[in-house]
Design an enzyme around this catalytic site. Structure first.
Site, mmCIF file in Angstrom:
data_model
loop_
_atom_site.group_PDB
_atom_site.id
_atom_site.type_symbol
_atom_site.label_atom_id
_atom_site.label_comp_id
_atom_site.label_asym_id
_atom_site.label_seq_id
_atom_site.Cartn_x
_atom_site.Cartn_y
_atom_site.Cartn_z
ATOM 1 N N ARG A 1 -29.310 -6.555 12.785
ATOM 2 C CA ARG A 1 -30.659 -5.994 12.643
ATOM 3 C C ARG A 1 -31.317 -5.891 14.004
ATOM 4 O O ARG A 1 -31.354 -6.873 14.746
ATOM 5 C CB ARG A 1 -31.500 -6.920 11.763
ATOM 6 C CG ARG A 1 -31.481 -6.504 10.317
ATOM 7 C CD ARG A 1 -32.351 -7.405 9.498
ATOM 8 N NE ARG A 1 -31.826 -8.764 9.443
ATOM 9 C CZ ARG A 1 -32.453 -9.770 8.873
ATOM 10 N NH1 ARG A 1 -33.640 -9.588 8.330
ATOM 11 N NH2 ARG A 1 -31.917 -10.974 8.839
ATOM 12 N N LYS B 1 -9.716 -15.372 6.174
ATOM 13 C CA LYS B 1 -10.873 -15.156 7.064
ATOM 14 C C LYS B 1 -11.565 -16.493 7.344
ATOM 15 O O LYS B 1 -11.985 -16.758 8.474
ATOM 16 C CB LYS B 1 -11.841 -14.148 6.431
ATOM 17 C CG LYS B 1 -13.054 -13.853 7.294
ATOM 18 C CD LYS B 1 -13.461 -12.405 7.254
ATOM 19 C CE LYS B 1 -14.453 -12.054 8.350
ATOM 20 N NZ LYS B 1 -15.832 -12.355 8.007
HETATM 21 P P1 NAD Z 1 -28.713 -11.163 6.990
HETATM 22 O O1 NAD Z 1 -29.348 -12.485 7.263
HETATM 23 O O2 NAD Z 1 -28.827 -10.084 8.018
HETATM 24 O O3 NAD Z 1 -29.267 -10.563 5.626
HETATM 25 C C1 NAD Z 1 -29.455 -11.319 4.482
HETATM 26 C C2 NAD Z 1 -30.733 -10.808 3.817
HETATM 27 O O4 NAD Z 1 -30.837 -11.404 2.524
HETATM 28 C C3 NAD Z 1 -32.017 -11.158 4.575
HETATM 29 O O5 NAD Z 1 -32.776 -9.983 4.757
HETATM 30 C C4 NAD Z 1 -32.734 -12.132 3.647
HETATM 31 O O6 NAD Z 1 -34.138 -12.044 3.732
HETATM 32 C C5 NAD Z 1 -32.230 -11.634 2.301
HETATM 33 N N1 NAD Z 1 -32.401 -12.601 1.209
HETATM 34 C C6 NAD Z 1 -32.017 -13.901 1.138
HETATM 35 N N2 NAD Z 1 -32.373 -14.433 -0.046
HETATM 36 C C7 NAD Z 1 -33.013 -13.457 -0.727
HETATM 37 C C8 NAD Z 1 -33.636 -13.395 -2.009
HETATM 38 N N3 NAD Z 1 -33.691 -14.467 -2.814
HETATM 39 N N4 NAD Z 1 -34.183 -12.231 -2.404
HETATM 40 C C9 NAD Z 1 -34.153 -11.133 -1.606
HETATM 41 N N5 NAD Z 1 -33.584 -11.134 -0.374
HETATM 42 C C10 NAD Z 1 -33.016 -12.284 0.050
HETATM 43 O O7 NAD Z 1 -27.176 -11.468 6.654
HETATM 44 P P2 NAD Z 1 -25.899 -10.540 6.917
HETATM 45 O O8 NAD Z 1 -25.531 -10.612 8.358
HETATM 46 O O9 NAD Z 1 -26.101 -9.225 6.298
HETATM 47 O O10 NAD Z 1 -24.780 -11.376 6.130
HETATM 48 C C11 NAD Z 1 -24.634 -11.354 4.731
HETATM 49 C C12 NAD Z 1 -23.263 -11.974 4.424
HETATM 50 O O11 NAD Z 1 -22.268 -11.091 4.973
HETATM 51 C C13 NAD Z 1 -23.041 -13.316 5.121
HETATM 52 O O12 NAD Z 1 -22.298 -14.181 4.318
HETATM 53 C C14 NAD Z 1 -22.261 -12.958 6.387
HETATM 54 O O13 NAD Z 1 -21.441 -14.004 6.877
HETATM 55 C C15 NAD Z 1 -21.409 -11.806 5.850
HETATM 56 N N6 NAD Z 1 -20.949 -10.889 6.908
HETATM 57 C C16 NAD Z 1 -21.844 -10.323 7.776
HETATM 58 C C17 NAD Z 1 -21.382 -9.442 8.755
HETATM 59 C C18 NAD Z 1 -22.324 -8.766 9.721
HETATM 60 O O14 NAD Z 1 -21.861 -8.043 10.602
HETATM 61 N N7 NAD Z 1 -23.629 -8.934 9.607
HETATM 62 C C19 NAD Z 1 -20.008 -9.139 8.830
HETATM 63 C C20 NAD Z 1 -19.119 -9.728 7.909
HETATM 64 C C21 NAD Z 1 -19.610 -10.602 6.952
HETATM 65 O O1 KPL Z 2 -15.407 -13.075 12.305
HETATM 66 C C1 KPL Z 2 -15.632 -13.482 13.417
HETATM 67 C C2 KPL Z 2 -16.973 -14.060 13.689
HETATM 68 O O2 KPL Z 2 -17.434 -14.082 14.827
HETATM 69 O O3 KPL Z 2 -17.587 -14.492 12.692
HETATM 70 C C3 KPL Z 2 -14.530 -13.471 14.459
HETATM 71 C C4 KPL Z 2 -14.786 -12.419 15.503
HETATM 72 C C5 KPL Z 2 -13.222 -13.137 13.773
HETATM 73 C C6 KPL Z 2 -14.372 -14.807 15.094
HETATM 74 O O4 KPL Z 2 -14.046 -15.773 14.138
#
Ligand code: NAD
Ligand code: KPL
Length: 305
Positions: free
Chosen positions: A133, A184
């Site tokens: 974000r 993962k």
């Molecule tokens: P984030 O923190 O950017 O977004 C989560 C959103 O959920 C926030 O806006 C938060 O306010 C909202 N939220 C939480 N509880 C809520 C509720 N009760 N009602 C409404 N909204 C609510 O998180 P993210 O980075 O998008 O990650 C989400 C999942 O995806 C995580 O488990 C993360 O590890 C996984 N993930 C993220 C990425 C990435 O690039 N961001 C990549 C792979 C996996």
């Molecule tokens: O998924 C990842 C993370 O940063 O969360 C990588 C790049 C694979 C490192 O574990």
């Protein structure tokens, strides 16, 4: 059955999915945390996706969990530690034939959610896409990747997978989603905590190869003991490859800690250590790593659960 995509969590991944689905003409509704967030979203006029430097706003309708009407398809896009509470808030609206897609990293939150809503189909996703974000309601699509989707309880793919094709969301259905999630988790356990403790980019771990290899050996043994031998195959080699390929990057956990955000440690290293204990499998190096990481988080005033 309604084909609307309800997306709970308009953070990085939730917004990325929402914008791509809306752009492809699919019906999408965001579920925001409370009336204040809803008002702020409405004032902003929609979600903006920034891709290759180009920003495009999508006026996706939004509501809170308290709105009325049944939900047939829900993408849960919050962090693992928020998943149970978020689903509890929306549970009364989930139809009996609903599909609930769980986008959380790590393991543990999926089972907790499934226990809360036994009447709906819970599917899991494992994503290697990258988004962050830039500001409220604006997401930057940073890293192309892939999404594995599956349902540990039912190998039949859902009919809506075609909508992901239309939306250009790269994915594959797999009956072995647990293997993907464990693999993962193991990668994240071998890399992320060490980058926090050594305060380095992923590439910095090339100077700690021995420590990484010891963790990979313990993780591979654990995966075999807990019924995931495929996820254990050549783990050390893949970890080394990921470290090389992402050497200039800071891991997601490093970034969370640096920015004072709660981590998902409980669902990564915590889940690995709890599973090992349940199987009576000794994992002394993982446990020590977990303790050191918890100490580090506590010292910074961050939660470790
Ligand atoms: P984030 O923190 O950017 O977004 C989560 C959103 O959920 C926030 O806006 C938060 O306010 C909202 N939220 C939480 N509880 C809520 C509720 N009760 N009602 C409404 N909204 C609510 O998180 P993210 O980075 O998008 O990650 C989400 C999942 O995806 C995580 O488990 C993360 O590890 C996984 N993930 C993220 C990425 C990435 O690039 N961001 C990549 C792979 C996996
Ligand atoms: O998924 C990842 C993370 O940063 O969360 C990588 C790049 C694979 C490192 O574990």
């Amino acid at each position: 059955m309604s084909s609307t995509w309800h997306i709970l969590g308009a953070g990085s991944l939730g917004s990325l999915w929402a914008c791509r689905l809306a752009r492809a003409g699919k019906a999408v509704r965001l579920i925001l945390r409370d009336p204040q967030r809803l008002a702020a979203y409405q004032a902003a006029g929609g979600l903006t996706l920034v891709e290759q430097g180009q920003a495009q706003q999508h006026a996706i309708p939004a509501e809170t969990a308290a709105a009325s009407g049944p939900i047939h398809r829900l993408l849960l896009a919050c962090k693992a530690y928020d998943a149970e509470r978020a689903v509890a808030s929306i549970a009364p609206r989930l139809a009996r034939d609903a599909d609930l897609i769980l986008l959380q990293n790590g393991l543990g939150s999926q089972d907790a959610v499934a226990t809360l809503v036994p009447h709906v189909r819970c599917l899991s996703a494992s994503s290697t896409e990258g988004a962050f974000r830039e500001s409220d309601w604006q997401v930057n699509f940073a890293g192309h990747g892939f999404n594995w989707l599956g349902d540990p309880a039912n190998p039949a793919p859902p009919a809506w997978l075609d909508e992901l094709v239309d939306a250009g969301i790269p994915h594959q259905w797999t009956p072995d989603i647990l293997t993907r999630l464990w693999r993962k988790l193991a990668l994240n356990c071998a890399i992320n905590p060490l980058t926090v403790l050594h305060e380095c980019r992923n590439g910095g771990l090339l100077e700690h190869r021995c420590e990484v290899a010891t963790l990979c050996a313990e993780l591979a043994d654990l995966l075999k003991v807990c019924g995931q031998p495929e996820a254990a195959q050549a783990l050390g080699e893949e970890v080394e490859r990921v470290i090389q390929a992402t050497s200039a990057n800071y891991s997601s956990m490093y970034q969370d800690v640096r920015q004072g955000r709660r981590t998902e440690i409980h669902y990564l290293l915590g889940h690995a250590c709890r599973t090992a204990a349940r199987h009576g499998q000794p994992v002394p190096h993982l446990e020590r790593l977990y303790r050191r990481l918890v100490e580090q988080l506590n010292a910074r005033g961050l939660p470790s659960d």
